[in-house]
Design a protein around this motif. Structure first.
Motif: not given
Lengths: 245, 360
Positions: A81, A83, A87, A89, A100-102, A151, A154, A158, B215, B218, B221, B225, B229, B231
């Motif tokens: 999803r 927002f 949002t 980082f 990071i998303a992956a 987003e 991401m 993901q 990470l 992330a 912050d 969120r 993802l 985690y």
């Protein structure tokens, strides 16, 4: 392969019924727009599907029951999803955000090492959401539209199969809207997309099917034309918007 | 390769300063003090990781420092007393006929040495599982961690017969067969502490530059969120928290031969806050900032207390408030600001905290 199925979904906050017995079916590959006046319960429904808000009823995605699972478990099932206010980082770069998303399935050894090369899926996603040129910029310095695209990018890396987008074009310029619409078109080729949106013009151009919500309930459902012709919908919502447009 | 060369140069400079310049420039007394400051710096590096990068304001690192310190001191006291003997303070208080059962394993040097680091890490793992799974964070986490070290100090004071009470474990003479009264051996202890600091810095550097480090930022912050993802942020925080606890334990263990004593006054609330002050002054999100800040604050404490003993407390309060209000990134962020001005397009290498989590 069934898609997203919601049965008798109820969300209650301190006695206030935000979502009141909604049924919803989104088949795989659909581009479903959910519209409704403020307070209709659209975002709350997405919160319930993604595990953020407590709800009763039944929600399934494919073969999996979603209600009662933790947020990160639902995300791992391919439900992603965005927002209303993007949002991302902000203290990390575009590339770091996507990397990071992956990565939730990475093992400890990969995590404890520095990223040597850009993973192919990250590279592709950057290309798709047109952020390759700003890959090393901090996400906090991006324009509003770019954050929304980040987003979406991401979600792509993901490996989300179901995209729940909460007002993705709010506050965007005309060109940014067009680009986002085009992006939705490409996403829908191999993803299921659910969009919460207020923008009627955007909806007419890009929606395949529409669900109208009002006061926590589903008011109408169908193609754009069917929904627009529905007198109940015109009364609570679309009527005004049609005249404005 | 250019990226690799820069930190290596930094480590080389640090090694030359610690192993070459300091021993030559400082007398025995000052070098002993520096060894003590370097122990604080090791704690600070861990706090920098947990607080600066992970957003966890660890106000109770004295607890882990104390676990490491007492583990080491118990072994050294037993070694001083000789095989089968009881430590001097137990004989003095005369309450016990034999060594308490939980002292016994510490007679084994291998057990004691591994316990100095593993015991704090294991304790942190258990605590962290409880705390982070329940989504305790921010001020509540800070208060909880501070309460923990206060409780530990009170427990130690209450059990005078077996822990030495308020006095702590004092008058430690030897360090694995070497006499600590001999300046040459004390110098060796200094070198061990310096090497440990460099090793801890290298480890933290790797953690910060790795994917895990990204990470962790992330999670700091946008903890909520990160869940979307896929985690579980609790696990991410746990790693930094446990690593920081291990570093504090190691520092406590080295503090004992460097200073010759460990007592509740060195691990309670006040010293725990002093650890954090050094980190705040130096710059919590950077690698070297916390270490340099901790050394600077500890040095300032000694220097100021030598001249105006009553002024230190006020100065300390100022040190905590000023950086957090006016320079949240600490002194390290000053260097970054200057660097950015000279190279406007440069990518920021040390992400500074987006917001101050807790200011009291």
């Amino acid at each position: 392969m069934s898609g997203l199925s919601v049965r008798d979904l109820r969300v209650v906050f301190d006695g206030f019924v935000a979502v009141d017995g909604v049924d919803l079916d989104v088949p795989r590959g659909d581009v479903r727009f959910i519209i409704g006046p403020n307070g209709a319960g659209k975002t709350t429904m997405v919160d319930a599907i993604t595990g953020l808000a407590r709800a009763t009823g039944r929600v399934t995605w494919g073969d999996h029951d979603l209600l009662g699972r933790k947020v990160h478990r639902i995300a791992r099932l391919g439900v992603g999803r965005t927002f209303q206010t993007a949002t991302v980082f902000e203290e990390l770069t575009v590339l770091q955000n996507l990397d990071i998303a992956a990565g939730w399935s990475r093992g400890p050894l990969t995590l404890l090492r520095k990223r040597k090369a850009v993973p192919a899926e990250v590279e592709n996603a950057m290309e798709t959401v047109r952020l390759s040129a700003v890959r090393d910029r901090l996400a906090g310095t991006l324009a509003h539209g770019q954050k929304q695209w980040l987003e979406i990018g991401m979600l792509l890396v993901q490996n989300a199969e179901l995209f729940l987008l909460d007002e993705p074009v709010a506050g965007m310029s005309h060109d940014e809207r067009d680009a986002t619409g085009e992006l939705l078109g490409r996403l829908s080729e191999n993803h299921t997309v659910v969009v919460i949106e207020h923008d009627m013009d955007f909806l007419r151009r890009f929606a395949r099917t529409v669900t109208v919500m009002h006061a926590g309930r589903k008011l109408a459902e169908g193609s754009v034309a069917e929904v627009q012709a529905n007198p109940k919908v015109q009364e609570v919502y679309l009527g005004h918007a049609v005249q404005e447009a | 390769m250019r990226l690799l060369r820069k930190p290596v140069t930094g480590f080389a400079i640090g090694a030359v300063l610690l192993f070459g310049v300091a021993p030559l420039a400082l007398g025995d007394f000052r070098l002993d003090l520096l060894a003590k400051y370097l122990c604080f710096a090791i704690v600070a590096v861990g706090i920098g990781l947990a607080w600066g990068r992970g957003g966890m304001l660890t106000l109770g690192q004295g607890f882990f420092f104390g676990l490491g310190g007492y583990a080491m001191a118990m072994h050294l006291k037993l070694a001083d007393a000789g095989p089968g003997q009881m430590p001097d303070f137990m004989l003095l208080y005369g309450q016990l006929d034999e060594l308490p059962w939980w002292w016994r394993p510490f007679a084994n040097p291998l057990f004691a040495l591994s316990a100095t680091v593993l015991l704090p890490m294991f304790t942190a793992l258990l605590l962290g599982l409880l705390i982070f799974r329940r989504k305790v964070r921010g001020a509540y986490f800070a208060i909880l961690s501070q309460a923990l070290c206060a409780a530990f100090a009170i427990l130690l004071i209450g059990q005078q017969g077996t822990t030495g009470g308020t006095n702590g474990l004092t008058n430690i003479q030897g360090f694995f067969g070497y006499d600590l009264n001999d300046p040459v051996n004390r110098r060796t202890v200094y070198f061990i502490v310096a090497a440990a600091l460099l090793a801890v810095l290298a480890l933290t550097w790797q953690l910060m530059r790795s994917r895990y480090g990204e990470l962790l930022v992330a999670v700091r912050d946008g903890e909520e969120r990160v869940r979307f993802l896929g985690y579980d942020p609790a696990n991410v925080k746990l790693v930094a928290y446990v690593a920081a606890a291990g570093m504090a334990g190691l520092a406590g263990a080295l503090f004992v031969p460097a200073v010759g004593i460990v007592s509740p006054a060195m691990i309670g609330v006040v010293p725990s806050i002093e650890f954090v002050i050094g980190v705040a002054v130096g710059g919590r999100a950077s690698l070297l900032g916390p270490a340099l800040g901790a050394i600077a604050v500890a040095w300032a404490k000694t220097a100021l207390s030598e001249r105006v003993p009553s002024a230190w407390t006020y100065f300390e309060g100022l040190l905590f408030i000023l950086p957090i209000v006016f320079l949240p990134g600490g002194l390290a962020s000053l260097a970054g600001t200057i660097r950015r001005r000279s190279r406007p397009s440069a990518v920021v290498e040390t992400p500074a905290p987006a917001k101050v989590e807790v200011t009291t």
